[in-house]
Structure formats: C-alpha cells, structure tokens
Design a protein around this motif. Structure first.
Motif, short mmCIF file in Angstrom:
data_model
loop_
_atom_site.label_atom_id
_atom_site.label_comp_id
_atom_site.label_asym_id
_atom_site.label_seq_id
_atom_site.Cartn_x
_atom_site.Cartn_y
_atom_site.Cartn_z
N ILE A 1 29.73 19.67 -1.15
CA ILE A 1 30.08 19.28 0.22
C ILE A 1 31.05 20.28 0.88
CG2 ILE A 1 29.74 16.86 -0.32
CD1 ILE A 1 32.76 16.55 -0.43
N GLY A 2 31.67 21.17 0.09
CA GLY A 2 32.59 22.15 0.67
C GLY A 2 33.93 21.54 1.05
N VAL A 3 34.82 22.40 1.57
CA VAL A 3 36.18 21.96 1.94
C VAL A 3 36.52 22.59 3.29
CG1 VAL A 3 38.62 21.94 1.32
CG2 VAL A 3 36.88 21.84 -0.47
N ALA A 4 37.10 21.79 4.15
CA ALA A 4 37.54 22.32 5.45
C ALA A 4 38.69 23.34 5.22
CB ALA A 4 38.03 21.18 6.32
N PRO A 5 38.78 24.37 6.05
CA PRO A 5 39.82 25.42 5.84
C PRO A 5 41.24 24.86 5.78
CG PRO A 5 38.17 26.15 7.43
CD PRO A 5 37.85 24.71 7.16
N ASP A 6 41.55 23.84 6.60
CA ASP A 6 42.91 23.31 6.60
C ASP A 6 43.21 22.43 5.40
OD1 ASP A 6 41.08 21.51 7.51
OD2 ASP A 6 42.42 20.57 8.97
N HIS A 7 42.18 22.19 4.54
CA HIS A 7 42.40 21.39 3.34
C HIS A 7 42.48 22.22 2.07
CE1 HIS A 7 40.63 17.49 5.31
NE2 HIS A 7 41.85 17.81 5.74
N LEU A 8 42.25 23.53 2.19
CA LEU A 8 42.20 24.37 0.98
C LEU A 8 43.51 24.37 0.21
CD1 LEU A 8 40.17 27.46 2.30
CD2 LEU A 8 39.40 25.72 0.68
N GLU A 9 44.65 24.30 0.92
CA GLU A 9 45.96 24.30 0.26
C GLU A 9 46.37 22.91 -0.20
OE1 GLU A 9 47.84 26.84 -0.50
OE2 GLU A 9 46.48 28.32 0.37
N LEU A 10 45.68 21.87 0.33
CA LEU A 10 46.12 20.51 0.06
C LEU A 10 45.42 19.85 -1.11
CD1 LEU A 10 46.20 19.21 3.77
CD2 LEU A 10 48.11 20.10 2.40
N ILE A 11 44.27 20.40 -1.50
CA ILE A 11 43.45 19.68 -2.49
C ILE A 11 44.13 19.64 -3.86
CG2 ILE A 11 41.30 20.22 -1.30
CD1 ILE A 11 40.81 22.40 -3.34
N PHE A 12 45.19 20.49 -4.07
CA PHE A 12 45.88 20.47 -5.37
C PHE A 12 47.08 19.54 -5.38
CE2 PHE A 12 43.79 24.61 -5.09
CZ PHE A 12 43.06 24.63 -6.24
N ASP A 13 47.33 18.86 -4.20
CA ASP A 13 48.44 17.91 -4.15
C ASP A 13 48.00 16.59 -4.78
OD1 ASP A 13 49.83 19.83 -2.83
OD2 ASP A 13 49.59 18.94 -0.83
N GLU A 14 49.01 15.88 -5.32
CA GLU A 14 48.72 14.60 -5.96
C GLU A 14 48.12 13.60 -4.97
OE1 GLU A 14 51.46 16.26 -6.28
OE2 GLU A 14 52.02 16.49 -8.39
N PHE A 15 47.04 12.93 -5.40
CA PHE A 15 46.38 11.83 -4.68
C PHE A 15 45.69 12.27 -3.39
CE2 PHE A 15 50.17 10.01 -6.79
CZ PHE A 15 49.50 9.28 -7.77
N PHE A 16 45.54 13.61 -3.20
CA PHE A 16 44.78 14.06 -2.03
C PHE A 16 43.29 14.00 -2.34
CE2 PHE A 16 42.59 17.25 0.48
CZ PHE A 16 43.01 16.93 1.76
N LYS A 17 42.50 13.46 -1.36
CA LYS A 17 41.05 13.37 -1.52
C LYS A 17 40.39 14.04 -0.33
CE LYS A 17 41.25 9.05 -4.15
NZ LYS A 17 40.84 7.62 -4.20
N VAL A 18 39.32 14.83 -0.64
CA VAL A 18 38.64 15.58 0.43
C VAL A 18 37.98 14.63 1.40
CG1 VAL A 18 36.77 17.18 0.93
CG2 VAL A 18 38.30 17.61 -1.01
N ASP A 19 37.36 13.55 0.88
CA ASP A 19 36.64 12.62 1.75
C ASP A 19 37.30 11.26 1.64
OD1 ASP A 19 34.93 11.30 3.34
OD2 ASP A 19 33.13 11.63 2.10
N GLU A 20 38.33 11.02 2.49
CA GLU A 20 39.04 9.74 2.46
C GLU A 20 38.16 8.60 2.95
OE1 GLU A 20 41.87 8.99 1.29
OE2 GLU A 20 42.78 10.94 0.91
N SER A 21 37.17 8.95 3.75
CA SER A 21 36.33 7.87 4.33
C SER A 21 35.55 7.12 3.25
CB SER A 21 35.35 8.46 5.37
OG SER A 21 34.49 9.40 4.74
N ARG A 22 35.27 7.85 2.16
CA ARG A 22 34.52 7.18 1.09
C ARG A 22 35.41 6.21 0.33
NH1 ARG A 22 31.17 12.19 -1.68
NH2 ARG A 22 30.14 12.92 0.24
#
Length: 855
Positions: free
Chosen positions: A775-796
């Motif tokens: 599904i890929g990652v939005a550019p503004d999320h590339l630095e955030l995906i390694f933070d605790e409890f961050f999810k790429v698709d919160e809607s799910r």
C-alpha cells in the motif's frame, strides 16, 4: 769647667738623640702616606666591586616613576648592595638617584639611614657639572671621609645617579695614631734613656770619686723611671743590674738577678740563645740589634727588639754590655693587618670574574690578573714580561676592528678624566664588555687607568636565543586556534593573534604597544581589568566578574558572561591567563587565551534537557515492565480457559462472542510481549551475546516461521542475500528484526504480492533492504512509522496490529550501532525498509546510538 771629653760625649749623644727622633718622625710620615695610598687603592677595589654587584642586578640604569632601576632591580629603599659592600670592605656605601640618597648605610645624627639627604660640595660639582668621577676627602653629615664617587649613566649617557663608597678618616688613621703613640713612647724612652745615660755619664765624670755611691743610687733611680726594660751584664754574661721595667718583664728583682747567668734563670733552650747572642757581641764589641719572641713574666708571648752595646772597663777592656728591650708587638700586629689587607686585595683581584689591567700615568703596565691573561689568550712569555708594547700589539691583533680598538685606547689616554664602557668583538668569536676608569687622587693627580674586561659571549648568545625564542613565541601565538594575546609587565599588548582579530574585530596594528586595558574594550565597551589582570588577586575578587574559577599554580582559568558582545548578543567565554617569567624568575608579562563557549553552553543545556527526557523514558520503561508483568498474570488463565469454554458452548452466537474475546486476548498478549521486548531492547548489548551468523540463514529461518502467513496471501518472498555474508550480531535480536520486517511487508502486501530481501556490503557496512509492492507510505509518514503505536492506516483500526513492530526494529538496529529508515514513492507504490549494521560490532554509548539510529 766642663772637660772637652765630656763636651764631646754630650754633643755626640745629643746628635744621636736628634737623629733617632728625626728618623722616627720621618718613618711615621712615610707610614701615613702608605696608609693613605692603601686606603685609596682599597676604595677603588671597593667601588669596582660595588659596580659589579650593581651590574649583576641589571646593566641598564634608568629612573621610572621616581624610582632608580638597575634592569628590573629597584634600588630605592633596598639596602642589599650597600650593606654587602660594608660587610666586605667596611666603611660606608651609598646609591644616589640624582643627588638624593635612596640606598645607603650612612647614618644621620639619630643613628638612622640618611635616606633623602643630598650630595653637596666638590663631589656634587664633579659629578653633575663636569660629569666625571670624584676621589678625595669630603664632609658627609658633619664627618670627614676619604671618598670615591662615580656617576651612574643611562643608555643616553645622562647622569641619573651616583655610586659612592667611603671611609671615615678617623677610622683608617686609627692604626696610625696607635703607631704614633707607641713610637712616641719608644722615642721618649730612648730619649729619656739617652738623657739619663748622658746625665749619668756627666755625673760620673764630675763626681767619679767623691760621690760614687750616691751616683750609683741616682743612676738607678733614673733608670727606674725609664718605661723600657734596661739591663747590664759583665764580661762573663752575669747580670749586674736592671731597671724596674726589666724586673716587671722577667719577674725577678735586681737582687735575684745580680750575679746570675741566663742559665741560672731561664730554661736551657732560651738561656743558650741569650748567651750565644751575648758572647757574639762581647767577642765583637760594638752594637747589636735583633728581633725575637719573648715570654713576659705574666706568661704572654711578645715580639721584641733587643738593642745591645758593649762598654769598657777602667783599663779600656770590654767590661760588659748594656741592653734595652723594645716591645714591638703592636707594631707587628699592625704590619700583619696591613699584609692581610694587601693579600685580601690581591686575592680579590685574582678571584674577580673580570680581566683587570692597571697602567700608570705613562700607560705602562703595573699589574693584571690571571683572568685578563685567560680572556685575551696572552702567551705565558708575554704575560711574564709585562712589556707594554708587545702585550698591546698582541691584544690588538685579536680584535675584529684593531684600528677602532687602538683609536679608542689612544683617545682615553689623552682624555684622562673620561671613563668609558663599550663592547669588543674578538676574532675567535668572543664578545667582551670593556670598562675603564681613571685613577685620580684626592689632589687631582692622575695616577693611571684601570681597565676591566668581562667575557659576555654567553650572555650575547643567550640574548640572541631569547630574541629567537620570543619570535617563536609570537609565531606560536599567531597560529593558536584560540584567541590569544600577550602583554608585557606594563600591561602593553605585545602579541595579538589572528584568532583574536577574528573574535574582537580589532586589528593587530590597532592594539600593539597600547596599554590601559585596551584588550577589554571589545568585550565590555570600556577599559577595565579582565582575567589577565586578576592573576594575583584573591578568588573572592575574581568571582565578582567570573564563574567556574580554577587556579593551578600561577595559572587562572574562569568563565565570563558577556551580555552585549559586538552585535549585542549574550556570549559565554572561557579564559585562561598565566604570568610569563624570564630565566631569572622575574615576571616579564602575561598571556591569556579566550575561547567562545557559547555553543558548548547551549549544547550542555540541550544535553541536560535530553538527560531529563532520558530519565523520563527510563521511568516509562520501568512502568511498562511493571504493566506487562501485571497484565500477563490475569491473561494467562484467560488465554488457556477461553478455548476450553468455547468447546463446551453450543450456541453459535455465543461462540462468535468467545472468538472475539480470544482474538482480543491474543492482541493484548502480543502487545504485552512487544512492550516487554521494547524494554529489554533498551539495554546495551553485552559482549558475550554477540555471534557471527550468516544473514541469509537468519532471514530464511524467519521466512519459515511466517510461511503460513505468506501462503495465505500467496506472496512471492525472495531471499536475495549472499549466503556467504556473515555479520557479528545478537542472533535473537536480528531474527526478531527480520520477523517483524517480514510480517510487516506481508501484512501490507496485496494478494499474490512480491517481497524481496537483499543486502549490499560497502567496506565494513552492510545495508539490508526489505521491499514490497503493497500500500506504500505517504511522504509525511516516512519518519513517523518507527514511533511507538503509529499505524499507517488508522481508518482500519486493526486491533491485531500492535503498532510496535517497527519501533522494536528501530531499537534492535540502534543496539547494533546502525541506522534504519523507510523509502516509498507514495501511497499504492510499495515500501522499502532499509537498515545498516556493521559487519563487526563496535560498541558506542546510548546517546550516540540514538543519534545514529535517527540518521
């Protein structure tokens, strides 16, 4: 009527008495002249020694702020040199600043040092009007002195002071007065004796028959009045009589002496000597005089002169002898003292470090010391001859400038009143300090000239080395990375390096040679003391303007806050200042280095903030460990019992509800396990945990574990890592890393998707990539995906995904001193997770790991 014979005897005796008296006074006058000459020579040696002592303190004389200085040595109120001259030579000594006494041991009427009194009289006129030395008598504070004055000149030849030595006339004439008294007593005794003898002889001739007995008593009485011991012996060396003085001398009465020989009275050795002398005189009638040591009746040993003469009996034959004993002990002591003084002067001359040459008024050599021969290298045969011409010719031949040398010598011989000091350079490379002064008596008579030569070759070499060292210091200071400047003892800037120019904006040419705290203006906008001016101050004084103060020996270091530096910004500076000294230990100035530590202070502030955050994180980790433990305790029975309960339930709806409970319990358990994993990964790797493993095999093991998940979605998973690539890691952590990254790629990949694992080695660094087409990652999320409890698709809102997988990966990579990041072209374009590890583990601290892991 007096008979002609009697007249002749009396006249002859009178002439003899007059001759003895005149000889005595002539000898006294000669001794007076000798003593005066000796004292003048002694004063010359004293003032030369005074010059040497003063020159040792410094050879540049100047007046600064009302103080007379010899080099850096302050003369005013310092009595070291005058007192040392007094200790060596006696007398008194003074150093004048101008015509004012500023260092002296001359005492005023109150017994105090006569500081502040003025030089007056002929010596003042000679020094300050004629510019020449003065030798002669002078009245100082009411007392008459034999004196020697020399002008003290600065480098411009101006008279800035006077050097003086002197001795009270009463002191050096004391010995003369003692000698005069003794000589007068001796002459008086001789004259009195002669008069008495003449009287006795006259009376004897006039009354030889009628008054023989009375005459003898009278003569004895007269003899007893003579203070000098007198005795009589017959032709057989037997005592006939003596006077009272002789009785006191030998300790026997006339009655005890009469008719006795020396052997009857004295020890054999002494008696043999006396009888031998007596026999020699009796066998060769006439006069006899000799000097010997005698022991008085009181046991003291005295030096004495025996004067003896024979007399004839009534038949014209030798009837015996008469003797007079003259005590010369005091005279001998005076002679010994004089000999000692002469020996002392000659020894001082030979012991001098300077070569000394003395010539008379006709430029003929009188004397020179051994050091002069050594410095000039004079051959032994020339030194022994003391021939003026050959010696001068040889010395001239050794000069680099022989013509200039001879011209100066001739000039000084013609201008007898002048003194001179200059330097000579010899062909062998030596450099000599030459000083010459005229020898002028109190009456103004020119007696010759004293030349002094000092080998200053080493000093000149040292001066050149000092200049070179100073230039080296300037060169070193110039290229120091810290802003640095140097000041002399008057706080004038003598070095200002390039870093100082850049820091302050002041160019070197604007500050060099300037004082008045010019170096503080760029920092405070006004002249004021800074650290280099506070080296000698108490730390309480320094702490008024500085903090974090350190003192090591003479070096002072401290921090200063400058609120408005140049552009108005508050800056922090660290300064280190220390004094500079010469080889003799005299302070010559100081040096200060200044470093701008503003960024350091900001970094320290940031470090403090980070440490506070780290402390907070540690507290959170502790909390998470406790929470994980507390959750695991109730979850374990639920995890085991709910499947059993579901088997016994027949209601389909209730079974669905139990399925939901089981899934949530598994999610909670997974979340708890991962949380505990995060906490565990927060600690540094221990050396014993490390192993060398093939990356290919570690990835394959994880693929095997996740085979069910990959099969469900029919994902094509390709391991393209070189099987030979080996790395040093903690195996369990690397396997957990691969497990999380493979699960993450599979989870976000579509059905029939493709996941590739590859690795590239560059030097010691291995870069691993896990790439999917999900599904890929939005550019503004590339630095955030390694933070605790961050999810790429919160809607799910997927409860099965803990949101900690990539955080765990980040911790693992950080523990191995690597870096992890994500790359994606955007949503729907797939994702690549990349991380680096070193092929060989190299441990670093947690703070650095955090920075490395974050890129």
């Amino acid at each position: 009527m007096m008979k002609p014979v009697t007249k002749y005897i009396l006249a002859s005796s009178l002439i003899a008495i007059l001759g003895i008296t005149m000889f005595g006074f002539y000898s006294l006058n000669r001794y007076h002249d000798s003593e005066a000459t000796h004292e003048r020579e002694r004063l010359e040696i004293s003032i030369r020694t005074f010059w040497q002592l003063l020159a040792a303190k410094g050879e540049e004389y100047r007046v600064v702020d009302g103080k007379l200085l010899a080099g850096d040595y302050e003369v005013n109120g310092n009595f070291e040199l005058p007192d040392k001259i007094q200790a060596i030579f006696g007398g008194v000594a003074t150093i004048f600043m101008g015509d004012e006494r500023v260092s002296t041991n001359v005492l005023d009427a109150g017994g105090k040092r006569a500081l502040g009194t003025r030089l007056v009289g002929a010596a003042h006129d000679a020094i300050f009007k004629q510019g020449v030395s003065y030798r002669g008598t002078a009245t100082i504070l009411g007392s008459s002195y034999l004196t020697a004055y020399d002008p003290i000149r600065n480098r411009q030849g101006e008279v800035v002071g006077v050097l003086f030595v002197g001795v009270k006339e009463g002191e050096y004439l004391a010995r003369l007065h003692v000698m005069k008294m003794h000589l007068t007593l001796v002459l008086s005794g001789i004259v009195a004796g002669s008069v008495l003898l003449m009287t006795l002889m006259g009376l004897s001739m006039r009354r030889v028959e009628a008054e023989n007995e009375n005459q003898g008593r009278f003569q004895q009485t007269l003899l007893d009045t003579i203070p000098t011991p007198v005795f009589f012996k017959d032709a057989n060396c037997r005592y006939l009589g003596c006077n009272k003085a002789f009785e006191a001398y030998v300790g026997f009465t006339r009655e005890q002496l009469a008719g006795k020989t020396p052997h009857d009275l004295w020890p054999k050795e002494l008696a043999d000597r006396y009888q031998q002398q007596d026999r020699a005189l009796l066998e060769n009638p006439g006069m006899q005089a000799y000097e010997t040591v005698v022991r008085y009746a009181d046991g003291t040993l005295r030096d004495a002169i025996f004067n003896k003469a024979t007399f004839n009996g009534s038949h014209g034959a030798v009837g015996g002898l008469v003797g007079v004993v003259i005590d010369i002990t005091e005279r001998k002591k005076a002679e010994v003292a004089l000999e000692f003084q002469n020996l002392l002067l000659s020894t001082q001359q030979e012991a001098s470090l300077d070569g000394l040459l003395v010539v008379d008024e006709n430029a003929r050599i009188l004397s020179f010391n051994r050091r002069f021969v050594e410095i000039m290298g004079i051959p032994p045969h020339l030194a022994e001859s003391k021939d003026d011409g050959p010696v001068l010719e040889y010395v001239t031949s050794r000069m680099v400038d022989p013509e200039g040398f001879l011209e100066k010598v001739r000039y000084l011989y013609l201008h007898r009143q002048e003194s001179c000091r200059d330097e000579l350079v010899l062909l062998d490379g030596k450099t000599l300090d030459r000083y010459t002064v005229s020898l002028i008596g109190a009456d103004g008579r020119y007696y010759g000239r004293l030349w002094s030569f000092r080998d200053i070759t080493e000093r000149k070499v040292a001066e050149e080395e000092a200049k070179s060292a100073y230039q080296q210091l300037l060169d070193i200071v110039e290229f120091l990375p810290d802003a640095t400047f140097v000041v002399d003892r008057e706080k004038r800037v003598i070095a200002w390096n390039r870093a100082m120019e850049n820091m302050t904006g002041l160019k070197k040419e604007d500050v060099m040679g300037n004082g008045n705290h010019i170096y503080s203006i760029p920092f405070y906008g006004e002249p004021r003391p800074i650290l280099i001016d506070l080296i000698d101050e108490d730390l309480d004084v320094v702490s008024r303007d500085y903090t974090t103060i350190k003192r090591e020996g003479a070096t002072l270091s401290a921090e200063a806050r400058v609120p408005a530096f140049r552009n108005g910004e508050t800056r922090y500076f660290w300064g280190t200042a220390t004094p500079l000294f010469d080889k003799s230990g005299n302070r010559t100035g100081g040096i200060e280095s200044i470093r701008d530590i503003t960024e350091n202070r900001r970094a320290e502030h940031e470090k403090s903030r980070m440490e506070a955050q780290l402390h907070h994180a540690r507290m959170m980790e502790s909390f998470m460990v406790r929470l994980g433990h507390d959750l695991k305790t109730p979850l374990t029975p639920l995890f085991a019992l709910l499947p059993l309960v579901r088997q016994r339930v027949a209601d389909p709806n209730l079974k669905k509800m139990l399925d939901i409970c089981c899934r949530n319990i598994r999610s909670i358990k997974e979340l708890t396990d991962k949380t505990r994993m995060l906490v565990k990964l927060s600690y540094d790797i221990k050396p014993y945990e490390l192993e060398y493993i093939p990356l290919y095999s570690a990835a394959n093991e994880c693929l095997a574990v996740r085979a069910g998940l990959l099969a469900d979605k029919n994902i094509d998973f390709r391991n393209e890592i070189d099987p030979a690539l080996v790395v040093q890691v903690v195996p369990d952590q690397i396997k957990e890393l691969f497990a999380n990254l493979i699960s993450n790629a599979a989870y976000y990949s579509p059905e029939n998707g493709l996941v590739r694992i590859s690795a590239e080695q560059c030097a010691e660094t291995v870069t691993v990539s896990i790439t999917d087409n999900g599904i890929g990652v939005a550019p503004d999320h590339l630095e955030l995906i390694f933070d605790e409890f961050f999810k790429v698709d919160e809607s799910r809102h997927n409860l099965e995904a803990s949101g900690l997988g990539l955080s765990i990966c980040k911790r693992i990579v950080r523990n191995h001193n690597g870096r992890i990041w994500a790359e994606s072209a955007g949503l729907g374009q797939g994702t690549s997770i990349l991380f680096t590890i070193n092929q060989r583990f190299a441990g670093i601290g947690n703070g650095e790991k955090e920075m490395v892991a974050n890129g």
